[in-house]
Design a protein around this motif. Sequence first.
Motif, PDB file in Angstrom:
ATOM      1  N   GLN A   1      37.934  33.254  30.860  1.00 27.98           N
ATOM      2  CA  GLN A   1      37.754  34.599  30.290  1.00 27.98           C
ATOM      3  C   GLN A   1      39.079  35.341  30.227  1.00 27.98           C
ATOM      4  OE1 GLN A   1      34.851  36.580  32.698  1.00 27.98           O
ATOM      5  NE2 GLN A   1      33.190  35.225  32.073  1.00 27.98           N
ATOM      6  N   HIS A   2      39.871  35.219  31.283  1.00 29.01           N
ATOM      7  CA  HIS A   2      41.163  35.902  31.324  1.00 29.01           C
ATOM      8  C   HIS A   2      42.110  35.359  30.245  1.00 29.01           C
ATOM      9  CE1 HIS A   2      44.542  38.084  32.908  1.00 29.01           C
ATOM     10  NE2 HIS A   2      45.228  36.962  33.008  1.00 29.01           N
ATOM     11  N   GLN A   3      42.132  34.033  30.076  1.00 28.85           N
ATOM     12  CA  GLN A   3      42.987  33.445  29.042  1.00 28.85           C
ATOM     13  C   GLN A   3      42.590  33.965  27.669  1.00 28.85           C
ATOM     14  OE1 GLN A   3      42.263  29.304  29.768  1.00 28.85           O
ATOM     15  NE2 GLN A   3      43.963  29.096  31.207  1.00 28.85           N
TER      16      GLN A   3
ATOM     17  N   ALA B   1      33.608  29.800  39.882  1.00 23.90           N
ATOM     18  CA  ALA B   1      33.867  31.214  39.603  1.00 23.90           C
ATOM     19  C   ALA B   1      35.307  31.416  39.140  1.00 23.90           C
ATOM     20  CB  ALA B   1      33.572  32.057  40.839  1.00 23.90           C
ATOM     21  N   LEU B   2      36.267  30.774  39.805  1.00 24.47           N
ATOM     22  CA  LEU B   2      37.665  30.890  39.392  1.00 24.47           C
ATOM     23  C   LEU B   2      37.901  30.286  38.014  1.00 24.47           C
ATOM     24  CD1 LEU B   2      39.577  30.126  42.704  1.00 24.47           C
ATOM     25  CD2 LEU B   2      39.668  32.245  41.396  1.00 24.47           C
ATOM     26  N   ARG B   3      37.270  29.142  37.751  1.00 28.01           N
ATOM     27  CA  ARG B   3      37.406  28.494  36.451  1.00 28.01           C
ATOM     28  C   ARG B   3      36.862  29.405  35.344  1.00 28.01           C
ATOM     29  NH1 ARG B   3      34.361  24.203  37.501  1.00 28.01           N
ATOM     30  NH2 ARG B   3      36.044  23.258  38.659  1.00 28.01           N
ATOM     31  N   ASP B   4      35.666  29.950  35.558  1.00 27.62           N
ATOM     32  CA  ASP B   4      35.054  30.832  34.557  1.00 27.62           C
ATOM     33  C   ASP B   4      35.903  32.079  34.333  1.00 27.62           C
ATOM     34  OD1 ASP B   4      32.994  29.000  34.421  1.00 27.62           O
ATOM     35  OD2 ASP B   4      31.569  30.234  35.564  1.00 27.62           O
ATOM     36  N   TRP B   5      36.362  32.688  35.431  1.00 25.18           N
ATOM     37  CA  TRP B   5      37.185  33.874  35.296  1.00 25.18           C
ATOM     38  C   TRP B   5      38.494  33.537  34.585  1.00 25.18           C
ATOM     39  CZ3 TRP B   5      42.037  35.506  36.560  1.00 25.18           C
ATOM     40  CH2 TRP B   5      42.292  36.862  36.379  1.00 25.18           C
ATOM     41  N   GLY B   6      39.102  32.393  34.924  1.00 22.35           N
ATOM     42  CA  GLY B   6      40.351  31.977  34.285  1.00 22.35           C
ATOM     43  C   GLY B   6      40.200  31.787  32.790  1.00 22.35           C
TER      44      GLY B   6
ATOM     45  N   ARG C   1      41.080  36.791  26.987  1.00 21.00           N
ATOM     46  CA  ARG C   1      41.439  38.204  26.914  1.00 21.00           C
ATOM     47  C   ARG C   1      42.919  38.372  26.627  1.00 21.00           C
ATOM     48  NH1 ARG C   1      43.365  42.288  30.228  1.00 21.00           N
ATOM     49  NH2 ARG C   1      42.430  44.324  29.850  1.00 21.00           N
TER      50      ARG C   1
END
Length: 122
Positions: A114-116, A107-112, A118
């Motif tokens: 996506q955040h990068q 979850a953290l990897r996926d969010w990271g 964005r």
Amino acid sequence: MEKLSERLSPEHNKTECRRSVNAVRDALYVLGGKWKLPILVVLEYGPQRFTEVQRQIEGITPKLLSKELKELEMNGFVTRRVQPTTPVLIEYELTEYATSLQGIFAALRDWGIQHQARVRSL
């Protein structure tokens, strides 16, 4: 759609909120800091020697890596295995208990990622 908070009594809300906050604080106490999660992610790829872990994580000093590995070992996430060879070979690996964190890593990897993306698009 009715929210969960609308279905619960105010006291139940406060109790659940307090319980959630305490659980997150406990998790952050054990896994918090700048280096613990990156170390665990490196070890997710298999047993590693100290220098291999250090090479994978930019900016971590040997002293900090040693401290963090000891704390992770103390909390049951990492095992230290000493091979009686010449020179002595020491490897670190995740424990079975640490595999309970794999969903969190994903979850953290996926969010990271996506955040990068964005941040780059701003």
